[in-house]
Design a protein around this motif. Structure first.
Motif, PDB file in Angstrom:
ATOM      1  N   VAL A   1       0.855  -1.181   0.000  1.00  0.00           N
ATOM      2  CA  VAL A   1       0.000   0.000   0.000  1.00  0.00           C
ATOM      3  C   VAL A   1       0.892   1.233   0.000  1.00  0.00           C
ATOM      4  O   VAL A   1       1.936   1.255   0.664  1.00  0.00           O
ATOM      5  N   LEU A   2       0.498   2.251  -0.748  1.00  0.00           N
ATOM      6  CA  LEU A   2       1.234   3.506  -0.757  1.00  0.00           C
ATOM      7  C   LEU A   2       0.698   4.405   0.345  1.00  0.00           C
ATOM      8  O   LEU A   2      -0.452   4.831   0.311  1.00  0.00           O
ATOM      9  N   LEU A   3       1.534   4.661   1.344  1.00  0.00           N
ATOM     10  CA  LEU A   3       1.178   5.539   2.462  1.00  0.00           C
ATOM     11  C   LEU A   3       1.666   6.952   2.166  1.00  0.00           C
ATOM     12  O   LEU A   3       2.829   7.143   1.780  1.00  0.00           O
ATOM     13  N   ILE A   4       0.782   7.940   2.344  1.00  0.00           N
ATOM     14  CA  ILE A   4       1.134   9.337   2.083  1.00  0.00           C
ATOM     15  C   ILE A   4       0.785  10.162   3.318  1.00  0.00           C
ATOM     16  O   ILE A   4      -0.369  10.191   3.744  1.00  0.00           O
ATOM     17  N   GLY A   5       1.786  10.807   3.912  1.00  0.00           N
ATOM     18  CA  GLY A   5       1.575  11.652   5.078  1.00  0.00           C
ATOM     19  C   GLY A   5       1.563  13.113   4.675  1.00  0.00           C
ATOM     20  O   GLY A   5       2.499  13.587   4.023  1.00  0.00           O
ATOM     21  N   ILE A   6       0.501  13.844   5.046  1.00  0.00           N
ATOM     22  CA  ILE A   6       0.355  15.250   4.675  1.00  0.00           C
ATOM     23  C   ILE A   6       0.348  16.114   5.926  1.00  0.00           C
ATOM     24  O   ILE A   6      -0.481  15.930   6.822  1.00  0.00           O
ATOM     25  N   ASP A   7       1.278  17.037   5.977  1.00  0.00           N
ATOM     26  CA  ASP A   7       1.399  18.000   7.078  1.00  0.00           C
ATOM     27  C   ASP A   7       0.945  19.352   6.560  1.00  0.00           C
ATOM     28  O   ASP A   7       1.722  20.091   5.949  1.00  0.00           O
ATOM     29  N   LEU A   8      -0.332  19.682   6.751  1.00  0.00           N
ATOM     30  CA  LEU A   8      -0.877  20.968   6.317  1.00  0.00           C
ATOM     31  C   LEU A   8      -0.536  22.006   7.375  1.00  0.00           C
ATOM     32  O   LEU A   8      -1.095  22.009   8.469  1.00  0.00           O
ATOM     33  N   GLY A   9       0.397  22.899   7.046  1.00  0.00           N
ATOM     34  CA  GLY A   9       0.864  23.888   8.011  1.00  0.00           C
ATOM     35  C   GLY A   9       0.211  25.238   7.817  1.00  0.00           C
ATOM     36  O   GLY A   9      -0.448  25.486   6.801  1.00  0.00           O
ATOM     37  N   THR A  10       0.407  26.128   8.776  1.00  0.00           N
ATOM     38  CA  THR A  10      -0.167  27.466   8.682  1.00  0.00           C
ATOM     39  C   THR A  10       0.438  28.244   7.525  1.00  0.00           C
ATOM     40  O   THR A  10      -0.273  28.854   6.730  1.00  0.00           O
ATOM     41  N   THR A  11       1.755  28.220   7.401  1.00  0.00           N
ATOM     42  CA  THR A  11       2.429  28.943   6.313  1.00  0.00           C
ATOM     43  C   THR A  11       3.143  28.019   5.342  1.00  0.00           C
ATOM     44  O   THR A  11       3.292  28.361   4.174  1.00  0.00           O
ATOM     45  N   PHE A  12       3.609  26.860   5.810  1.00  0.00           N
ATOM     46  CA  PHE A  12       4.287  25.901   4.940  1.00  0.00           C
ATOM     47  C   PHE A  12       3.727  24.507   5.196  1.00  0.00           C
ATOM     48  O   PHE A  12       3.383  24.158   6.327  1.00  0.00           O
ATOM     49  N   SER A  13       3.662  23.715   4.144  1.00  0.00           N
ATOM     50  CA  SER A  13       3.161  22.344   4.231  1.00  0.00           C
ATOM     51  C   SER A  13       4.197  21.378   3.685  1.00  0.00           C
ATOM     52  O   SER A  13       5.075  21.761   2.899  1.00  0.00           O
ATOM     53  N   GLY A  14       4.098  20.119   4.112  1.00  0.00           N
ATOM     54  CA  GLY A  14       5.032  19.094   3.652  1.00  0.00           C
ATOM     55  C   GLY A  14       4.326  17.775   3.442  1.00  0.00           C
ATOM     56  O   GLY A  14       3.262  17.513   4.018  1.00  0.00           O
ATOM     57  N   VAL A  15       4.932  16.936   2.611  1.00  0.00           N
ATOM     58  CA  VAL A  15       4.375  15.618   2.302  1.00  0.00           C
ATOM     59  C   VAL A  15       5.510  14.598   2.303  1.00  0.00           C
ATOM     60  O   VAL A  15       6.614  14.879   1.831  1.00  0.00           O
ATOM     61  N   SER A  16       5.246  13.422   2.842  1.00  0.00           N
ATOM     62  CA  SER A  16       6.166  12.289   2.756  1.00  0.00           C
ATOM     63  C   SER A  16       5.384  11.073   2.293  1.00  0.00           C
ATOM     64  O   SER A  16       4.145  11.045   2.362  1.00  0.00           O
ATOM     65  N   TYR A  17       6.089  10.068   1.824  1.00  0.00           N
ATOM     66  CA  TYR A  17       5.417   8.856   1.351  1.00  0.00           C
ATOM     67  C   TYR A  17       6.290   7.644   1.634  1.00  0.00           C
ATOM     68  O   TYR A  17       7.487   7.748   1.909  1.00  0.00           O
ATOM     69  N   GLY A  18       5.674   6.491   1.581  1.00  0.00           N
ATOM     70  CA  GLY A  18       6.396   5.235   1.747  1.00  0.00           C
ATOM     71  C   GLY A  18       5.506   4.090   1.302  1.00  0.00           C
ATOM     72  O   GLY A  18       4.277   4.184   1.352  1.00  0.00           O
ATOM     73  N   VAL A  19       6.106   3.010   0.853  1.00  0.00           N
ATOM     74  CA  VAL A  19       5.356   1.825   0.424  1.00  0.00           C
ATOM     75  C   VAL A  19       5.322   0.838   1.567  1.00  0.00           C
ATOM     76  O   VAL A  19       6.371   0.360   2.023  1.00  0.00           O
ATOM     77  N   TRP A  20       4.125   0.571   2.081  1.00  0.00           N
ATOM     78  CA  TRP A  20       3.947  -0.392   3.161  1.00  0.00           C
ATOM     79  C   TRP A  20       3.882  -1.793   2.582  1.00  0.00           C
ATOM     80  O   TRP A  20       3.187  -2.050   1.605  1.00  0.00           O
ATOM     81  N   LYS A  21       4.619  -2.696   3.209  1.00  0.00           N
ATOM     82  CA  LYS A  21       4.612  -4.093   2.795  1.00  0.00           C
ATOM     83  C   LYS A  21       4.151  -4.950   3.956  1.00  0.00           C
ATOM     84  O   LYS A  21       4.473  -4.677   5.111  1.00  0.00           O
ATOM     85  N   ASP A  22       3.385  -5.965   3.667  1.00  0.00           N
ATOM     86  CA  ASP A  22       2.931  -6.906   4.692  1.00  0.00           C
ATOM     87  C   ASP A  22       4.158  -7.436   5.425  1.00  0.00           C
ATOM     88  O   ASP A  22       5.070  -7.979   4.803  1.00  0.00           O
ATOM     89  N   PRO A  23       4.222  -7.246   6.773  1.00  0.00           N
ATOM     90  CA  PRO A  23       5.390  -7.723   7.520  1.00  0.00           C
ATOM     91  C   PRO A  23       5.679  -9.209   7.294  1.00  0.00           C
ATOM     92  O   PRO A  23       6.825  -9.633   7.401  1.00  0.00           O
ATOM     93  N   SER A  24       4.647  -9.990   6.996  1.00  0.00           N
ATOM     94  CA  SER A  24       4.882 -11.410   6.746  1.00  0.00           C
ATOM     95  C   SER A  24       5.585 -11.638   5.418  1.00  0.00           C
ATOM     96  O   SER A  24       6.103 -12.703   5.141  1.00  0.00           O
ATOM     97  N   VAL A  25       5.574 -10.558   4.571  1.00  0.00           N
ATOM     98  CA  VAL A  25       6.232 -10.667   3.273  1.00  0.00           C
ATOM     99  C   VAL A  25       7.594  -9.993   3.312  1.00  0.00           C
ATOM    100  O   VAL A  25       8.613 -10.557   2.975  1.00  0.00           O
ATOM    101  N   ASN A  26       7.611  -8.718   3.765  1.00  0.00           N
ATOM    102  CA  ASN A  26       8.890  -8.010   3.757  1.00  0.00           C
ATOM    103  C   ASN A  26       8.817  -6.679   4.493  1.00  0.00           C
ATOM    104  O   ASN A  26       8.337  -5.696   3.953  1.00  0.00           O
TER     105      ASN A  26
END
Length: 534
Positions: free
Chosen positions: A18-43
């Motif tokens: 699953v593609l996880l996307i974190g959004i930090d909506l700030g008052t003056t500046f905003s940021g985004v990060s992402y990561g691919v979640w993998k089933d721990p039983s897989v990897n």
């Protein structure tokens, strides 16, 4: 779809990634990060990656301006590019809690007044502006991920984690849900990709998750005291510095606001060695007392509750990178509390990176939170002399004894330590006339109070402006003919007994009502997002 249970989501998605996307909506500046979640039983786990290249920003940056503008045709510009257009709006995040919901009056701020006036002139609602900004930043993020990771943005389901202020309550989150819906972020995906899901986490929770790997000693995270906030972040420092530069430029025969952004940067570079340290220190000193007061309150609250000071003060966000702030707090708490400051771009992106980590159920190490409000139901209880008020006493024919009407059953009180991983179950029952047929509906209302010691009698609270409806949950019974019967003094009644389950996750309480028949459990109602930690 809003959810906080990743295992349930994985079954819903039917995917191991699953593609996880974190959004930090700030008052003056905003940021985004992402990561691919993998089933721990897989990897393995997720490694969050911040977006470090934004439109209109010459250098690599983990943040983009939280600004929107509209031209005469209604087309939207955002981020740095919006600053070069007319009708620009910024600082609109401060309007999301609604008038009267913040402890400070944001309507007195010039930037907020300008944003409200521009929205009114253009016929734009707050949800339109925030929704457009979220849509633009999300679309750019997907484009960025495609360039970095290929087709993962097209073939994997999305789970989006929005970081919200710790002092936000339900009204602000309701606005955010409207913004998310209008942004089209959760629209149906092509090619049979599962529907996008999302959840909320608080900014301190996300920041804490981001810095956990930087500590070597194992520990678990619990929220010990109620969080607080104030209008004293980097946005206000930037505003003070902008006013300072306007005055400086006038001394040189320049009008700061008429300079192009690149020219402003050039002037700043040229004047860097000519600005005296005491002049800059004055700008910081205008905000430093408020920041120190907020930190001091938290430290004292922790000491009062745990009988010892906190181990660390973690500086995160853009202002968290300030050496002046770091050194000031370090001098104040030298020998008592360790002040921790990340280096490089890490502090400015920690909220969005931590939000990605919070998107993984297996990675959430925060075991409990502190409730910001008291939440409860109204119900009738067996009358007890000396406990219940005599005016609440009445005789219940279905039970054959006296009851006290409209008593409060508090599920959680303000300041309570609410365990995230330990759901609570409460038993309730209703008696229905034996002549009834078919299904019956009734509404359980969830009430909230700002008091940490609210009355157990609803009549005492009705005139309290801090006592109000938080949410309501509509419960539908099975056909009453399927319910067991009870008899009292020759009169038959249907007995509808059900369990109310309360689960705390992230920034919300999830409520579900279940009815059990013949060893099978039927979900009869569900209500999510009654805020405890925001």
């Amino acid at each position: 779809m809003e959810s906080s249970d990743l295992e349930t989501l994985r079954n819903f998605w039917g995917k191991d990634r699953v593609l996880l996307i974190g959004i930090d909506l700030g008052t003056t500046f905003s940021g985004v990060s992402y990561g691919v979640w993998k089933d721990p039983s897989v990897n393995g786990n997720v490694s969050p990656n911040p977006v470090v290249c934004w439109p209109g920003v010459g250098n690599l940056s983990t943040k983009i301006e939280t600004a929107v503008s509209y031209d005469d045709s209604g087309d939207c510009s955002w981020g740095w590019l919006a600053l070069e257009q007319p009708n620009v709006m910024s600082w609109f995040k401060l309007l999301l809690p609604g008038d009267g919901e913040l402890h400070f009056n944001v309507n007195d701020l010039k930037e907020v007044q300008q944003a409200k006036a521009t929205m009114q002139r253009l016929g734009k609602r707050l949800v339109d502006v925030v929704g457009d900004y979220l849509r633009m930043i999300f679309q750019y993020t997907l484009q960025y991920i495609r360039q970095e990771r290929g087709d993962v943005a097209d073939v994997l389901p999305f789970h989006i984690i929005f970081a919200v202020p710790a002092i936000w309550k339900e009204k602000a989150l309701d606005y955010m849900r409207q913004d998310i819906r209008l942004s089209c972020i959760t629209n149906a995906r092509p090619n049979g990709v599962a529907k996008t899901t999302y959840r909320f986490v608080t900014e301190p929770e996300a920041a804490a998750m981001a810095v956990v790997p930087e500590f070597t000693e194992p520990f678990e995270i619990r929220e010990v005291v109620e969080g607080s906030g104030g209008l004293c972040g980097a946005a206000f420092l930037d505003n003070s510095f902008r006013n300072f530069m306007k005055k400086k430029s006038l001394d040189e025969g320049l009008i700061w606001d008429e300079l192009h952004r690149e020219d402003q940067l050039h002037v700043l570079t040229a004047w860097e060695g000519r600005i005296k340290n005491d002049e800059v220190r004055t700008l910081f000193d205008s905000l430093k007392p408020e920041i120190e007061k907020l930190v001091r309150r938290q430290v004292i609250a922790v000491q009062e509750k745990t009988l010892r000071p906190p181990k660390y003060i973690l500086l995160v966000g853009g202002f968290g990178q300030s050496p002046y702030l770091y050194n000031s707090l370090k001098r104040t708490y030298n020998g008592h509390v360790t002040v921790f400051q990340g280096k490089g771009s890490s502090p400015s992106s920690c909220v969005s990176r931590g939000a990605v980590i919070c998107g993984m159920k297996q990675q959430v190490l925060i075991h409990s939170r502190i409730s910001r409000f008291s939440y409860g139901f109204v119900l009738d209880k067996p009358f007890e002399k000396g406990v219940h008020h005599k005016d609440d006493k009445y005789f219940d024919e279905s039970r054959g004894y006296y009851m006290a009407q409209d008593q409060m059953e508090w599920l959680v009180k303000r300041g309570d330590d609410v365990a995230i991983r330990e759901p609570q179950t409460f038993y309730y029952e209703r008696r229905i006339d034996h002549r009834a047929r078919g299904r019956r509906e009734f509404r359980e209302v969830i009430w909230e109070s700002r008091s940490s010691k609210p009355s157990n009698r609803k009549a005492d609270l009705d005139n309290d402006e801090d006592f109000m409806v938080a949410k309501s949950i509509l419960i539908t019974t099975p056909p009453v003919e399927q319910l067991p019967k009870i008899k009292h003094e020759g009169t038959l009644w249907y007995l509808f007994a059900y369990d109310l389950k309360v689960e705390v996750s992230g920034a919300s309480i999830k409520l579900s009502a279940k009815w059990t028949k013949d060893r099978s459990v039927e979900l009869i109602a569900e209500c999510v997002n009654v805020v405890v930690g925001a």
